[in-house]
Design a protein around this motif. Structure first.
Motif, PDB file in Angstrom:
ATOM      1  N   GLU A 155      72.352 -72.177 -46.068  1.00  0.00           N
ATOM      2  CA  GLU A 155      70.978 -71.699 -45.960  1.00  0.00           C
ATOM      3  C   GLU A 155      70.876 -70.566 -44.946  1.00  0.00           C
ATOM      4  O   GLU A 155      71.786 -70.344 -44.147  1.00  0.00           O
ATOM      5  N   LEU A 157      69.084 -73.918 -33.271  1.00  0.00           N
ATOM      6  CA  LEU A 157      70.452 -73.768 -32.776  1.00  0.00           C
ATOM      7  C   LEU A 157      70.484 -73.734 -31.250  1.00  0.00           C
ATOM      8  O   LEU A 157      71.543 -73.670 -30.638  1.00  0.00           O
ATOM      9  N   LEU A 164      71.949 -69.936 -27.583  1.00  0.00           N
ATOM     10  CA  LEU A 164      71.871 -70.183 -29.018  1.00  0.00           C
ATOM     11  C   LEU A 164      73.285 -70.223 -29.578  1.00  0.00           C
ATOM     12  O   LEU A 164      74.018 -69.235 -29.510  1.00  0.00           O
ATOM     13  N   THR A 222      69.739 -66.335 -25.026  1.00  0.00           N
ATOM     14  CA  THR A 222      68.410 -65.841 -25.363  1.00  0.00           C
ATOM     15  C   THR A 222      67.455 -66.304 -24.259  1.00  0.00           C
ATOM     16  O   THR A 222      67.813 -67.160 -23.449  1.00  0.00           O
ATOM     17  N   GLY A 246      70.272 -68.619 -41.703  1.00  0.00           N
ATOM     18  CA  GLY A 246      70.410 -69.024 -40.306  1.00  0.00           C
ATOM     19  C   GLY A 246      71.580 -69.930 -40.031  1.00  0.00           C
ATOM     20  O   GLY A 246      71.751 -70.411 -38.906  1.00  0.00           O
ATOM     21  N   SER A 247      72.436 -70.186 -41.042  1.00  0.00           N
ATOM     22  CA  SER A 247      73.544 -71.098 -40.805  1.00  0.00           C
ATOM     23  C   SER A 247      74.713 -70.408 -40.110  1.00  0.00           C
ATOM     24  O   SER A 247      75.694 -71.056 -39.767  1.00  0.00           O
ATOM     25  N   GLY A 248      74.619 -69.096 -39.883  1.00  0.00           N
ATOM     26  CA  GLY A 248      75.636 -68.411 -39.089  1.00  0.00           C
ATOM     27  C   GLY A 248      76.667 -67.659 -39.902  1.00  0.00           C
ATOM     28  O   GLY A 248      77.682 -67.220 -39.375  1.00  0.00           O
ATOM     29  N   LYS A 249      76.395 -67.445 -41.186  1.00  0.00           N
ATOM     30  CA  LYS A 249      77.358 -66.765 -42.051  1.00  0.00           C
ATOM     31  C   LYS A 249      77.595 -65.325 -41.599  1.00  0.00           C
ATOM     32  O   LYS A 249      78.744 -64.893 -41.452  1.00  0.00           O
ATOM     33  N   SER A 250      76.496 -64.613 -41.372  1.00  0.00           N
ATOM     34  CA  SER A 250      76.647 -63.206 -40.979  1.00  0.00           C
ATOM     35  C   SER A 250      77.253 -63.086 -39.593  1.00  0.00           C
ATOM     36  O   SER A 250      78.149 -62.266 -39.370  1.00  0.00           O
ATOM     37  N   PHE A 257      74.856 -66.873 -28.214  1.00  0.00           N
ATOM     38  CA  PHE A 257      74.063 -65.804 -27.588  1.00  0.00           C
ATOM     39  C   PHE A 257      73.229 -66.425 -26.487  1.00  0.00           C
ATOM     40  O   PHE A 257      72.746 -67.548 -26.651  1.00  0.00           O
ATOM     41  N   HIS A 286      73.664 -67.278 -50.260  1.00  0.00           N
ATOM     42  CA  HIS A 286      73.040 -68.601 -50.213  1.00  0.00           C
ATOM     43  C   HIS A 286      72.777 -69.084 -51.637  1.00  0.00           C
ATOM     44  O   HIS A 286      72.062 -70.036 -51.865  1.00  0.00           O
TER      45      HIS A 286
HETATM   46  N1  LIG Z   1      72.077 -60.877 -31.647  1.00  0.00           N
HETATM   47  C1  LIG Z   1      71.601 -62.126 -31.727  1.00  0.00           C
HETATM   48  N2  LIG Z   1      71.017 -62.692 -30.640  1.00  0.00           N
HETATM   49  C2  LIG Z   1      70.525 -63.938 -30.712  1.00  0.00           C
HETATM   50  N3  LIG Z   1      70.568 -64.708 -31.808  1.00  0.00           N
HETATM   51  C3  LIG Z   1      71.136 -64.220 -32.913  1.00  0.00           C
HETATM   52  C4  LIG Z   1      71.684 -62.895 -32.928  1.00  0.00           C
HETATM   53  N4  LIG Z   1      72.180 -62.649 -34.169  1.00  0.00           N
HETATM   54  C5  LIG Z   1      71.951 -63.778 -34.884  1.00  0.00           C
HETATM   55  N5  LIG Z   1      71.340 -64.727 -34.146  1.00  0.00           N
HETATM   56  C6  LIG Z   1      70.962 -66.063 -34.583  1.00  0.00           C
HETATM   57  O1  LIG Z   1      72.103 -66.690 -35.074  1.00  0.00           O
HETATM   58  C7  LIG Z   1      71.773 -67.561 -36.139  1.00  0.00           C
HETATM   59  C8  LIG Z   1      72.655 -67.289 -37.324  1.00  0.00           C
HETATM   60  O2  LIG Z   1      72.298 -66.064 -37.897  1.00  0.00           O
HETATM   61  P1  LIG Z   1      73.025 -65.423 -39.164  1.00  0.00           P
HETATM   62  O3  LIG Z   1      72.441 -64.078 -39.340  1.00  0.00           O
HETATM   63  O4  LIG Z   1      74.482 -65.524 -39.013  1.00  0.00           O
HETATM   64  O5  LIG Z   1      72.555 -66.365 -40.333  1.00  0.00           O
HETATM   65  P2  LIG Z   1      72.949 -66.227 -41.869  1.00  0.00           P
HETATM   66  O6  LIG Z   1      73.650 -67.463 -42.241  1.00  0.00           O
HETATM   67  O7  LIG Z   1      73.649 -64.954 -42.114  1.00  0.00           O
HETATM   68  O8  LIG Z   1      71.534 -66.241 -42.534  1.00  0.00           O
HETATM   69  P3  LIG Z   1      70.930 -65.292 -43.673  1.00  0.00           P
HETATM   70  O9  LIG Z   1      71.214 -65.979 -44.963  1.00  0.00           O
HETATM   71  O10 LIG Z   1      69.461 -65.290 -43.368  1.00  0.00           O
HETATM   72  O11 LIG Z   1      71.553 -63.953 -43.542  1.00  0.00           O
HETATM   73  C9  LIG Z   1      70.311 -67.355 -36.423  1.00  0.00           C
HETATM   74  O12 LIG Z   1      69.580 -68.410 -35.853  1.00  0.00           O
HETATM   75  C10 LIG Z   1      69.993 -66.067 -35.723  1.00  0.00           C
HETATM   76  O13 LIG Z   1      68.672 -66.094 -35.262  1.00  0.00           O
END
Ligand SMILES: Nc1ncnc2c1ncn2[C@@H]1O[C@H](COP(=O)(O)OP(=O)(O)OP(=O)(O)O)[C@@H](O)[C@H]1O
Ligand code: SF4
Ligand SMILES: [Mg+2]
Lengths: 338, 346
Positions: free
Chosen positions: B41, B276, B20, B15, B43-47, B13, B211
């Motif tokens: 954990e 990131l 990022l 930002t 913020g590791s990018g799973k979602s 992304f 997690h």
């Molecule tokens: N639309 C976006 N714009 C900028 N950064 C983003 C966006 N969506 C997610 N991020 C960033 O991408 C990184 C990964 O986010 P993600 O939601 O995938 O984490 P996650 O592993 O699912 O964590 P969680 O367990 O908290 O859900 C994070 O640092 C988040 O801030």
């Protein structure tokens, strides 16, 4: 629900009571010269004190404030005199009395002006919602696009434009300049009954509608845009997309449906302002609506007309807010009316 | 052929603070009817990774491929994706309250899902199906509750409703993004049980994002351990729990209440995941890694561990446990020296 309705009706009656008391107090309590001014105006410049007093007696203007309010509620004492002046039967009998100035029935005056103000208010409310919602939604779907920026600019432009300036400007450009150049699309003002000639009615109302709608609709562009942007970021919008719905359905059925709630709330608040703007618009476009009558009555100290307009306008706002509150509960199933 | 095969997925992304990099070269695959656990954990990018696959991240730069039954989802038009979303791939999200539309009845939302992909289903039939689905996920009195609004459901019931929705069209794959995180422990177990039961019944493949290694132990066949947008270790469940190689996996396991040496104390991994945007050079786990040594200033690729080809780890450590202990002792020794120097200077 029934208890909610009863409560709101009682509250509405209370508001009417307070507002009408206030008007009476302003006229008879604070402004001691009010009755005199009325009497001497009716009587004419050459009147003697005696003649003025006669007029005051005829119009019951000498009675003290509490009695005046009693008259307002229950009518003047005595019997109807077929040859004399018409007698006010009091608001509790549905009679708003007669103009001090020309003895016209206030009920009749209001019956004539109410449709005009209603046309103006409903038409411009529809126009303002349509313009505000459409531009707001388009802006929110593509934030920071050229279209969004254009709408933002227009919104700021109209938002900072006073109603009367816009009205006069429109008259100057669309009536005067066009007519000078031989195109008479828009009339200078005045009113044509909807039932007499719908096309002419619309032609006469178009500029007033726009004048009254522009300022508020600018605010609604921003409100809708913000509300839509908030909603489109919600989890349930992601769910809707994850279901495989079309983008149109996601935006309208899921997004707009939720974004509407704060807009409806704001709409309820703005209905009051609408009547304020209507007064100005009616002056500019020479529409003999409620606001127009009120201004004329205030300049001639014609209390029965003033109080009549106040009562009708207050009732309209109370009722409109009631409808908005019910609509709010219909829109948001989590809201319980109480 | 795997049902879903993701190769070298990258998502970034832009930002205000810079680019990022949320996902940095992630690969994994899911087989039909199997469960892949993705753990890591916050913020590791799973979602981001899983939502990108379904075209649900907006304003991101994306590269790589995501082959679903051989077709690359990342190359599809929105229109093509709409046929896959819901019908072929169902999704369940973390917070069931905010994921259901607050203004529509639960049944309406289920019916919408059913009819969105098959207009020929009549309203009444769709409603019957909705009731049936709610019964299937264990909602009591489904014929009545189908007319409730989401706020009238309990947390567990809402997530069951989400599951019912995701499963409504019998998709081949369900992506569950932390479906139990917002629920309390007993309800968590019930919800997982429902998912497992439906999976057995319908042969659905599941990507379970969490997690919580407890959830992984419960449901996953294969596991991807994610850190800072990439896979740190992949393997089947028993490999990850009993023969893991990566210090990050070890850290996660040690932070489990029942896994560390004494059951009273938790051992959370110290420190924070890296930014990131300004990712440090070398192994992303280096600042927090108790084993970190000279080699770690270079970023390790995903190595094959063992010969079977079903276990990978992104770490420079030798696979031999004894050699590995030596590295650790050396590292600790050096750290002790540094501390000693520091105190002498004060
Ligand atoms: N639309 C976006 N714009 C900028 N950064 C983003 C966006 N969506 C997610 N991020 C960033 O991408 C990184 C990964 O986010 P993600 O939601 O995938 O984490 P996650 O592993 O699912 O964590 P969680 O367990 O908290 O859900 C994070 O640092 C988040 O801030
Ligand atoms: S590469 Fe080095 S820093 Fe990274 S996990 Fe392995 S030992 Fe730790
Ligand atoms: Mg997440």
């Amino acid at each position: 629900m029934v208890r909610f309705l009863i409560r709101r009706v009682l509250l509405g009656i209370f508001v009417l009571w307070v507002v009408s008391m206030a008007v009476f107090y302003l006229f008879f309590g604070l402004n001691k010269s009010g009755p005199n001014a009325v009497a001497s105006r009716i009587c004419g410049k050459q009147c003697t004190t005696q003649q003025i007093n006669a007029v005051k007696t005829r119009l019951h203007l000498n009675a003290p404030l509490p009695k005046q309010y009693w008259y307002f509620l229950f009518g003047y004492p005595g019997k109807d005199d077929p040859n004399g002046l018409p007698r006010n039967h009091g608001i509790l009998h549905g009679d708003l009395g007669y103009s001090y100035v020309n003895q016209q029935s206030v009920n009749t005056t209001i019956k004539q002006s109410f449709p005009i103000t209603l046309s103006l208010a409903v038409g411009s409310a529809v126009l303002w919602l349509a313009m505000g919602l459409a531009s707001g939604i388009l802006s929110a779907i593509r934030p920071r696009s050229l279209l969004d920026r254009t709408f933002t600019f227009l919104a700021l432009f109209f938002y900072s434009m006073p109603t009367f300036v816009l009205g006069v400007l429109l008259l100057l450009l669309l009536f005067y300049q066009l007519t000078v150049h031989g195109v008479s699309w828009f009339p200078a003002g005045g009113y044509v009954n909807l039932t007499d000639n719908p096309a002419e009615w619309a032609r006469h109302m178009l500029l007033p509608w726009f004048t009254l709608a522009a300022v508020t609709s600018a605010a609604y562009t921003r409100l809708t845009r913000g509300s839509m942007l908030d909603v489109l970021g919600e989890d349930y919008i992601r769910t809707a997309r994850a279901k495989g719905l079309t983008e149109r359905r996601v935006v309208f059925r899921h997004g707009l449906r939720a974004a509407l709630t704060p807009i409806v709330t704001q709409f309820g608040i703005d209905l009051g302002t609408l009547l304020g703007g209507a007064i100005i618009t009616e002056q500019v476009f020479n529409l003999p609506g409620l606001g127009f009558q009120a201004v004329r009555a205030i300049t001639s100290n014609d209390l029965p007309i003033i109080i009549g307009v106040v009562v009708i306008a207050t009732t309209a706002i109370v009722l409109a807010n009631l409808v908005i509150d019910i609509l709010y509960a219909v829109l948001d199933p989590r809201v319980r009316l109480h | 052929m795997a049902l879903l095969e993701v190769n070298d997925l990258q998502v970034s992304f832009s930002t205000p603070d810079g680019v990022l990099k949320a996902v940095r070269g992630l690969s994994f695959s899911v087989d039909e009817g199997k469960t892949l656990g993705i753990v890591g954990e916050s913020g590791s990018g799973k979602s981001v990774a899983t939502q990108t696959i379904m075209g649900l991240t907006q304003g991101a730069r994306i590269s790589g491929e995501a082959l679903f039954e051989g077709h690359d989802l990342l190359q599809m038009s929105t229109h093509q994706l709409q046929h896959i979303r819901g019908a072929q791939v169902g999704m369940i999200f973390q917070d069931p309250l905010s994921s259901l539309h607050p203004y529509y009845r639960v049944g309406w939302q289920l019916i919408e899902m059913i009819r969105a992909h098959d207009k020929s289903v009549g309203k009444h039939k769709a409603r019957d199906r909705a009731v049936e689905l709610l019964r299937l996920v264990g909602i009591p009195q489904p014929d009545r509750r189908v007319d409730d609004f989401p706020h009238q459901f309990s947390g567990g019931m809402r997530q069951r409703a989400m599951i019912a929705m995701a499963m409504a069209l019998n998709p081949k794959l369900v992506i569950a993004d932390e479906p139990t995180t917002a629920l309390d422990v007993t309800v968590q177990a019930q919800v997982l049980a429902v998912m497992k039961r439906l999976q057995e019944e319908f042969g659905t493949a599941i990507i379970m994002i969490t997690h919580d290694l407890g959830v992984i132990a419960d449901v996953a066949d294969d596991v991807v351990v994610m850190y800072a947008g990439k896979a740190m270790e992949t393997g089947d469940r028993s490999t990850i729990f009993y023969r893991h190689h990566n210090p990050y996996t070890e850290g996660l396991l040690l932070s489990l209440p029942a896994y560390g040496d004494d059951r009273e104390r938790l051992h959370p991994i110290s420190g924070q995941p890296p930014s990131l945007i300004t990712l440090p050079a070398g192994c992303p786990f280096r600042p927090r890694c108790p084993y970190a040594f000279d080699k770690c200033v270079e970023e390790p690729p995903l190595f094959d561990i063992g010969r079977a080809g079903d276990h990978q780890s992104a770490c420079w450590l030798p696979t031999d446990m004894r050699k590995r202990e030596k590295v650790r002792r050396d590292t600790l020794g050096k750290a002790a020296e540094v501390v000693a120097v520091d105190t002498s200077e004060v």
